[in-house]
Design a protein around this motif. Structure first.
Motif, PDB file in Angstrom:
ATOM      1  N   HIS A   6       0.828  -1.201   0.000  1.00 19.40           N
ATOM      2  CA  HIS A   6       0.000   0.000   0.000  1.00 19.40           C
ATOM      3  C   HIS A   6       0.865   1.254   0.000  1.00 19.40           C
ATOM      4  O   HIS A   6       2.032   1.214   0.369  1.00 19.40           O
ATOM      5  CB  HIS A   6      -0.915   0.024   1.233  1.00 19.40           C
ATOM      6  CG  HIS A   6      -1.980  -1.009   1.179  1.00 19.40           C
ATOM      7  ND1 HIS A   6      -1.770  -2.320   1.559  1.00 19.40           N
ATOM      8  CD2 HIS A   6      -3.266  -0.946   0.767  1.00 19.40           C
ATOM      9  CE1 HIS A   6      -2.878  -2.998   1.405  1.00 19.40           C
ATOM     10  NE2 HIS A   6      -3.807  -2.185   0.904  1.00 19.40           N
ATOM     11  N   THR A   7       0.266   2.350  -0.398  1.00 21.39           N
ATOM     12  CA  THR A   7       0.903   3.664  -0.360  1.00 21.39           C
ATOM     13  C   THR A   7       0.076   4.553   0.556  1.00 21.39           C
ATOM     14  O   THR A   7      -1.139   4.661   0.378  1.00 21.39           O
ATOM     15  CB  THR A   7       0.971   4.284  -1.772  1.00 21.39           C
ATOM     16  OG1 THR A   7       1.698   3.393  -2.625  1.00 21.39           O
ATOM     17  CG2 THR A   7       1.666   5.629  -1.745  1.00 21.39           C
ATOM     18  N   ILE A   8       0.713   5.185   1.528  1.00 21.38           N
ATOM     19  CA  ILE A   8       0.031   6.046   2.488  1.00 21.38           C
ATOM     20  C   ILE A   8      -0.342   7.358   1.797  1.00 21.38           C
ATOM     21  O   ILE A   8       0.498   7.998   1.171  1.00 21.38           O
ATOM     22  CB  ILE A   8       0.921   6.312   3.713  1.00 21.38           C
ATOM     23  CG1 ILE A   8       1.235   4.997   4.429  1.00 21.38           C
ATOM     24  CG2 ILE A   8       0.270   7.319   4.664  1.00 21.38           C
ATOM     25  CD1 ILE A   8       2.294   5.116   5.501  1.00 21.38           C
ATOM     26  N   LYS A   9      -1.603   7.734   1.931  1.00 19.99           N
ATOM     27  CA  LYS A   9      -2.087   8.970   1.324  1.00 19.99           C
ATOM     28  C   LYS A   9      -2.640   9.964   2.349  1.00 19.99           C
ATOM     29  O   LYS A   9      -2.781  11.138   2.049  1.00 19.99           O
ATOM     30  CB  LYS A   9      -3.181   8.671   0.290  1.00 19.99           C
ATOM     31  CG  LYS A   9      -2.668   7.943  -0.931  1.00 19.99           C
ATOM     32  CD  LYS A   9      -1.729   8.841  -1.711  1.00 19.99           C
ATOM     33  CE  LYS A   9      -1.259   8.191  -2.981  1.00 19.99           C
ATOM     34  NZ  LYS A   9      -0.330   9.028  -3.715  1.00 19.99           N
ATOM     35  N   TYR A  10      -2.975   9.482   3.556  1.00 20.39           N
ATOM     36  CA  TYR A  10      -3.529  10.380   4.572  1.00 20.39           C
ATOM     37  C   TYR A  10      -3.169   9.852   5.949  1.00 20.39           C
ATOM     38  O   TYR A  10      -3.259   8.659   6.215  1.00 20.39           O
ATOM     39  CB  TYR A  10      -5.048  10.468   4.417  1.00 20.39           C
ATOM     40  CG  TYR A  10      -5.721  11.362   5.438  1.00 20.39           C
ATOM     41  CD1 TYR A  10      -5.588  12.744   5.380  1.00 20.39           C
ATOM     42  CD2 TYR A  10      -6.484  10.824   6.458  1.00 20.39           C
ATOM     43  CE1 TYR A  10      -6.201  13.558   6.306  1.00 20.39           C
ATOM     44  CE2 TYR A  10      -7.108  11.630   7.388  1.00 20.39           C
ATOM     45  CZ  TYR A  10      -6.958  12.998   7.315  1.00 20.39           C
ATOM     46  OH  TYR A  10      -7.561  13.807   8.239  1.00 20.39           O
ATOM     47  N   LEU A  11      -2.748  10.761   6.820  1.00 17.86           N
ATOM     48  CA  LEU A  11      -2.357  10.418   8.189  1.00 17.86           C
ATOM     49  C   LEU A  11      -2.971  11.438   9.127  1.00 17.86           C
ATOM     50  O   LEU A  11      -2.892  12.652   8.877  1.00 17.86           O
ATOM     51  CB  LEU A  11      -0.830  10.444   8.307  1.00 17.86           C
ATOM     52  CG  LEU A  11      -0.243  10.355   9.703  1.00 17.86           C
ATOM     53  CD1 LEU A  11      -0.499   8.975  10.294  1.00 17.86           C
ATOM     54  CD2 LEU A  11       1.236  10.639   9.671  1.00 17.86           C
TER      55      LEU A  11
END
Length: 169
Positions: free
Chosen positions: A65-70
């Motif tokens: 996965h690729t992190i897009k929001y934290l």
């Protein structure tokens, strides 16, 4: 009952005035409805009296996965709570190293939410073999270094093979 509500309101206002930093959530990226919820972690540590305060390390990897929001919410009620700092990874990566730091006599009550998208894995295309006509039907080829590059050596040519050295010619 009204006295308890007034006391809680007074404590909340006193904490808000005494906090040197805002208790707004730490956010990176832009949330969209198509994002997949990768992780949610709740961190609760009581206040400590150590001079350096306390640290909590949140580290996680999401391989496909690729992190897009934290988002890190500071939910401390009795104290100012913790400050979140991103040390490594984050947006557009698959890993995350986050440090939560609370000063002396401060509590850590935070929720970490990580959202992302699946990584796009290139699909292999099926390559159809070339149809040969006429004299080319009997031609055979050898492919060397198929992963890196393809070298076509025709077996019907008069050139020496790749295994022969110049001394053999």
């Amino acid at each position: 009952m009204a006295l308890v509500a007034l006391l809680l309101l007074h404590v909340g206002i006193t904490i808000a005035i005494n906090c040197s930093r805002a208790k707004a959530p730490f956010e990176l990226g832009e949330w969209n409805g198509h994002l997949e919820h990768l992780d949610a972690a709740t961190i609760e540590n009581n206040p400590v009296t150590a001079a350096e305060g306390q640290f909590y390390v949140y580290e996680n990897t999401f391989p496909r996965h690729t992190i897009k929001y934290l988002q890190v919410d500071n939910l401390a009620q009795k104290t100012c709570g913790a400050v979140a700092t991103l040390k490594r990874g984050g947006l557009n990566t698959s890993s995350l190293l986050l440090i939560l730091h609370a000063e002396s006599s401060q509590e850590i009550r935070s929720v970490v939410d990580v959202w992302g998208v699946p990584k796009m894995v290139p699909r292999k295309r099926n390559v159809k073999p070339l149809e040969r006509e006429g004299d080319l039907k009997n031609m055979q080829s050898k492919y060397l270094f198929m992963k890196a590059r393809a070298l076509n050596h025709n077996s019907w040519s008069d050139s020496p093979s790749d295994t022969e050295t110049e001394s053999n010619i």
